[in-house]
Write an enzyme that holds these catalytic residues in place. Structure first.
Site, PDB file in Angstrom:
ATOM      1  N   ARG A  92      10.815  16.114  -2.232  1.00 15.45           N
ATOM      2  CA  ARG A  92       9.814  15.412  -3.038  1.00 15.45           C
ATOM      3  C   ARG A  92       8.723  14.762  -2.189  1.00 15.45           C
ATOM      4  O   ARG A  92       7.654  14.458  -2.681  1.00 15.45           O
ATOM      5  CB  ARG A  92      10.542  14.369  -3.907  1.00 15.45           C
ATOM      6  N   LYS A  93       9.015  14.516  -0.925  1.00 14.98           N
ATOM      7  CA  LYS A  93       8.032  13.895  -0.019  1.00 14.98           C
ATOM      8  C   LYS A  93       7.365  12.662  -0.639  1.00 14.98           C
ATOM      9  O   LYS A  93       6.140  12.583  -0.772  1.00 14.98           O
ATOM     10  CB  LYS A  93       6.952  14.895   0.415  1.00 14.98           C
TER      11      LYS A  93
HETATM   12  P1  BMP Z   1       8.401  28.912   3.839  1.00 11.83           P
HETATM   13  O1  BMP Z   1       9.655  29.214   4.700  1.00 11.83           O
HETATM   14  O2  BMP Z   1       8.272  29.849   2.683  1.00 11.83           O
HETATM   15  O3  BMP Z   1       7.153  28.762   4.655  1.00 11.83           O
HETATM   16  O4  BMP Z   1       8.678  27.497   3.133  1.00 11.83           O
HETATM   17  C1  BMP Z   1       8.823  26.307   3.856  1.00 11.83           C
HETATM   18  C2  BMP Z   1       9.251  25.159   2.968  1.00 11.83           C
HETATM   19  O5  BMP Z   1       9.450  24.001   3.752  1.00 11.83           O
HETATM   20  C3  BMP Z   1       8.247  24.784   1.890  1.00 11.83           C
HETATM   21  O6  BMP Z   1       8.982  24.400   0.732  1.00 11.83           O
HETATM   22  C4  BMP Z   1       7.515  23.573   2.442  1.00 11.83           C
HETATM   23  O7  BMP Z   1       7.122  22.681   1.419  1.00 11.83           O
HETATM   24  C5  BMP Z   1       8.567  22.935   3.329  1.00 11.83           C
HETATM   25  N1  BMP Z   1       8.046  22.241   4.532  1.00 11.83           N
HETATM   26  C6  BMP Z   1       7.357  22.904   5.532  1.00 11.83           C
HETATM   27  O8  BMP Z   1       7.141  24.113   5.467  1.00 11.83           O
HETATM   28  N2  BMP Z   1       6.937  22.204   6.651  1.00 11.83           N
HETATM   29  C7  BMP Z   1       7.143  20.868   6.813  1.00 11.83           C
HETATM   30  O9  BMP Z   1       6.789  20.301   7.820  1.00 11.83           O
HETATM   31  C8  BMP Z   1       7.859  20.191   5.794  1.00 11.83           C
HETATM   32  C9  BMP Z   1       8.300  20.884   4.676  1.00 11.83           C
HETATM   33  O10 BMP Z   1       8.984  20.239   3.751  1.00 11.83           O
END
Ligand code: BMP
Length: 272
Positions: A92-93
């Protein structure tokens, strides 16, 4: 150093029940893989979770992405969490004042605290964000991760910001179980490592293919994240389900591939 010990033996370093649950789940399932299920339809959301469930220690959600959300989704998510034995983390950040985040966490349509074992917050408002969330989450045995670093290109989460995040976390060990970060945090913020300081590091930005997504995301391999940077859990989204959300066979294959890569990197880490 704590991260060179097996996950299961680290459970005793934690008083927070969710931290213990996550470490024990990782050990039991021999998986340090978390899948981030960032899709807009409840049927895809639930079918992906059902497909990856056996291979993961944790499922990460952005519940507000669902366009057809109903309470039934939560009921089914919780059922899958019991059936497949995984922890739930609503990404949720939170980033507001204590009073507001307490309401956002407990109330509204989603009532996150009622179903999500773990949630996270940006440390930007200062320690009151932790006490606000703890007023709701601690009585329920929940755990909080602080975003100490982000995976994106040009992120502002560096230097003294990250150090302050770590110091804030150390003062709230009963509720803050670790960080969203790209590396271990024991040596950040000026304090030597103690057993007490065994923060869990959950790391997004993990991929075995592309190095980025063209929208600022940066990917590293499970080996880089777990072995070289000492992170505890790899968080993988699109690397596992790609674009074809209905191809559950492929999704299972990818989940197995990431699970094995994450576990091999961990085994190499604890064997040194
Ligand atoms: P993906 O592997 O499809 O790029 O998704 C990464 C997930 O992690 C996303 O849900 C994103 O909101 C979250 N996220 C991120 O990528 N980097 C951060 O620093 C923090 C995150 O919560």
């Amino acid at each position: 150093r704590s991260h060179l010990k097996p996950y299961g033996s680290r459970a005793e370093n934690h008083r927070n029940p969710t931290a213990k649950l996550l470490l024990e789940t990782i050990e039991r399932k021999q998986s340090n893989l978390a899948v981030s299920v960032d899709v807009t339809k409840s049927c895809d959301f639930l079918s992906i979770i059902d497909a990856v469930g056996p291979f993961v220690c944790l499922v990460k959600t952005h519940i507000d992405i669902l366009e057809d959300f109903t309470q039934d989704v939560i009921f089914k998510l919780q059922k899958l969490s019991v059936e497949h034995d995984f922890v739930i983390f609503e990404d949720r950040k939170f980033a507001d004042i204590g009073n507001t985040v307490a309401l956002q966490y407990s109330s509204g349509i989603y009532r996150i605290a009622s179903w999500s074992h773990i949630t996270n917050a940006h440390p930007v408002p200062g320690p009151s964000i932790i006490s606000g969330l703890a007023s709701v989450g601690l009585p329920l045995g929940r755990g909080l991760l602080l975003l100490a670093e982000m995976s994106t290109e040009g992120a502002l989460t560096e230097g003294s910001y990250t150090e302050s995040a770590v110091r804030m976390a150390r003062r709230h060990r009963e509720f803050v179980i670790g960080f969203i970060a790209q590396r271990r945090m024991e040596n950040v913020g000026g304090s030597a490592e103690t057993e007490e300081d065994d923060f869990l590091i959950l790391s997004p930005g993990v991929g075995l293919g592309a190095r980025g997504d063209g929208m600022g995301q940066q990917y590293r391999t499970p080996r880089e994240v777990v072995l070289e940077s000492g992170c505890d859990v790899i968080i993988v989204g699109r690397g596992i389900y790609g674009k074809d959300l209905k191809d559950t066979e492929k999704i299972r294959t990818q989940a197995t591939r990431y699970k094995e890569a994450g576990w091999e990197a961990y085994q190499e880490r604890i064997s040194v």
